[in-house]
Scaffold this motif. Structure first.
Motif, mmCIF file in Angstrom:
data_model
loop_
_atom_site.group_PDB
_atom_site.id
_atom_site.type_symbol
_atom_site.label_atom_id
_atom_site.label_comp_id
_atom_site.label_asym_id
_atom_site.label_seq_id
_atom_site.Cartn_x
_atom_site.Cartn_y
_atom_site.Cartn_z
ATOM 1 N N LEU A 1 -22.373 -44.849 8.894
ATOM 2 C CA LEU A 1 -21.280 -44.663 7.931
ATOM 3 C C LEU A 1 -21.740 -43.842 6.729
ATOM 4 O O LEU A 1 -21.011 -42.969 6.255
ATOM 5 N N VAL A 2 -22.954 -44.135 6.259
ATOM 6 C CA VAL A 2 -23.501 -43.401 5.112
ATOM 7 C C VAL A 2 -23.651 -41.915 5.466
ATOM 8 O O VAL A 2 -23.247 -41.038 4.711
ATOM 9 N N PHE A 3 -24.194 -41.647 6.669
ATOM 10 C CA PHE A 3 -24.348 -40.259 7.128
ATOM 11 C C PHE A 3 -22.995 -39.560 7.191
ATOM 12 O O PHE A 3 -22.839 -38.422 6.742
ATOM 13 N N LEU A 4 -22.033 -40.250 7.762
ATOM 14 C CA LEU A 4 -20.679 -39.694 7.904
ATOM 15 C C LEU A 4 -20.099 -39.349 6.543
ATOM 16 O O LEU A 4 -19.497 -38.284 6.344
ATOM 17 N N LEU A 5 -20.326 -40.249 5.601
ATOM 18 C CA LEU A 5 -19.818 -40.063 4.241
ATOM 19 C C LEU A 5 -20.471 -38.846 3.594
ATOM 20 O O LEU A 5 -19.788 -37.993 3.006
ATOM 21 N N VAL A 6 -21.785 -38.738 3.719
ATOM 22 C CA VAL A 6 -22.535 -37.615 3.118
ATOM 23 C C VAL A 6 -22.068 -36.296 3.724
ATOM 24 O O VAL A 6 -21.774 -35.334 3.011
ATOM 25 N N ILE A 7 -21.966 -36.251 5.041
ATOM 26 C CA ILE A 7 -21.560 -35.011 5.725
ATOM 27 C C ILE A 7 -20.147 -34.609 5.311
ATOM 28 O O ILE A 7 -19.875 -33.451 4.988
ATOM 29 N N SER A 8 -19.254 -35.588 5.278
ATOM 30 C CA SER A 8 -17.865 -35.261 4.925
ATOM 31 C C SER A 8 -17.768 -34.827 3.459
ATOM 32 O O SER A 8 -17.024 -33.906 3.129
ATOM 33 N N SER B 1 -16.911 -30.496 -0.559
ATOM 34 C CA SER B 1 -17.304 -29.875 -1.825
ATOM 35 C C SER B 1 -17.535 -28.370 -1.669
ATOM 36 O O SER B 1 -17.325 -27.602 -2.580
ATOM 37 N N ASN B 2 -17.977 -27.909 -0.484
ATOM 38 C CA ASN B 2 -18.267 -26.493 -0.278
ATOM 39 C C ASN B 2 -17.017 -25.666 0.030
ATOM 40 O O ASN B 2 -17.062 -24.446 -0.003
ATOM 41 N N ARG B 3 -15.954 -26.338 0.344
ATOM 42 C CA ARG B 3 -14.761 -25.597 0.782
ATOM 43 C C ARG B 3 -14.056 -24.936 -0.401
ATOM 44 O O ARG B 3 -13.820 -25.578 -1.423
ATOM 45 N N ASP B 4 -13.746 -23.632 -0.244
ATOM 46 C CA ASP B 4 -13.007 -22.904 -1.284
ATOM 47 C C ASP B 4 -11.565 -22.773 -0.820
ATOM 48 O O ASP B 4 -11.270 -22.159 0.200
ATOM 49 N N ASP B 5 -10.702 -23.407 -1.565
ATOM 50 C CA ASP B 5 -9.298 -23.418 -1.148
ATOM 51 C C ASP B 5 -8.576 -22.084 -1.420
ATOM 52 O O ASP B 5 -7.518 -21.807 -0.863
ATOM 53 N N SER B 6 -9.111 -21.231 -2.376
ATOM 54 C CA SER B 6 -8.432 -19.967 -2.710
ATOM 55 C C SER B 6 -8.731 -18.912 -1.657
ATOM 56 O O SER B 6 -9.824 -18.895 -1.096
ATOM 57 N N TYR B 7 -7.782 -18.076 -1.385
ATOM 58 C CA TYR B 7 -8.001 -17.004 -0.413
ATOM 59 C C TYR B 7 -7.170 -15.783 -0.828
ATOM 60 O O TYR B 7 -6.177 -15.902 -1.556
ATOM 61 N N GLU B 8 -7.628 -14.647 -0.370
ATOM 62 C CA GLU B 8 -6.953 -13.393 -0.728
ATOM 63 C C GLU B 8 -5.683 -13.223 0.091
ATOM 64 O O GLU B 8 -5.639 -13.645 1.252
#
Lengths: 169, 91
Positions: B57-64, B69-76
């Protein structure tokens, strides 16, 4: 951990005779008792890896034996004790009374297997309530209740024996 | 109740040899590597399930968390319009 053969040898030397006597009283037949005890040791060997040392070897062996006896009575419901067995002559102490029993055989034959089990483990094997609870896999209060009822039934059967069993107090 | 037990003192368990024969035959049977390993260890291999589940569960939480956090929602994006002269203009 000991070698399994050495352990099995020790267990059979220490508990084999007592297990057979207990089984004999429970099922009323020496040959069936012998077979049941053999099956008990074989089952112990097969399931030895499941033994977690949470109870003693003795308790674990008796628990296996009780299960084999239960299975035996599923196949064969009637119970008649070998005539040569258990000619007990002495006084049995109950909580508030004692009774002279000349032959326990008839009284035991009339008890249901569940009640006979507790009587045999308590009086014959001189086990404590906790030990019986562990062997029969029931609660301590369950053992006390069964023992109380079993004693009452035993007392009634012994008392009804008339000529054979004579009340002392 | 001593007499009860004493009355059966001559009753002995005679099946020791049969049990030992059974053990011998079982011991000589072909066994899988896993069974042999268990015999060597002489105890069951226990998987501590609650601990394994907790670590998972901890691994799953860290990965998710990392992926979110790395995802950039803005796009051209571009928009094309037709101007007053009927020409297409792209912004």
């Amino acid at each position: 951990m000991k070698d399994i053969k050495v352990l099995m040898n020790e267990l059979m030397n220490d508990h084999g005779d007592y297990l057979k006597r207990t089984a004999a009283v429970m099922v009323g037949d020496y040959q069936i008792a012998e077979d049941l005890v053999q099956e008990t040791f074989m089952s112990f060997y097969k399931n030895r890896l499941q033994f977690k040392h949470q109870s003693s070897y003795k308790t674990y062996l008796y628990r296996i034996l009780m299960n084999h006896i239960k299975m035996h009575f599923r196949k064969k419901r009637d119970y008649t004790m070998d005539p040569s067995m258990l000619l007990y002559h002495g006084i049995i102490e109950f909580e508030d009374r004692s009774i002279m029993a000349i032959d326990l055989r008839q009284a035991l034959e009339k008890l249901k297997p569940d009640y006979r089990n507790v009587i045999v483990l308590y009086f014959f094997n001189e086990m404590k309530i906790e030990e019986i609870a562990s062997v029969l896999d029931i609660t301590k209060s369950g053992v006390k209740m069964r023992l109380k009822r079993a004693k009452e039934m035993l007392y009634d059967h012994l008392n009804k024996g008339g000529k054979q069993n004579e009340k002392v107090e | 109740m001593k007499k009860w037990n004493e009355a059966m003192e001559d009753i002995r368990f005679d099946g020791k040899n049969q049990v030992m024969q059974f053990i011998d035959s079982e011991e000589n049977k072909r066994r899988s590597i896993f069974e042999k390993l268990l015999t060597i260890l002489d105890h069951e291999i226990e998987i501590p399930l609650p601990s394994v589940v907790a670590i998972g569960l901890v691994f799953l939480l860290v990965i998710s968390l990392q992926s979110f956090s790395n995802r950039d929602d803005s796009y051209e994006y571009t928009i094309t319009v037709v101007n007053q002269w009927g020409q297409y203009e792209t912004y």
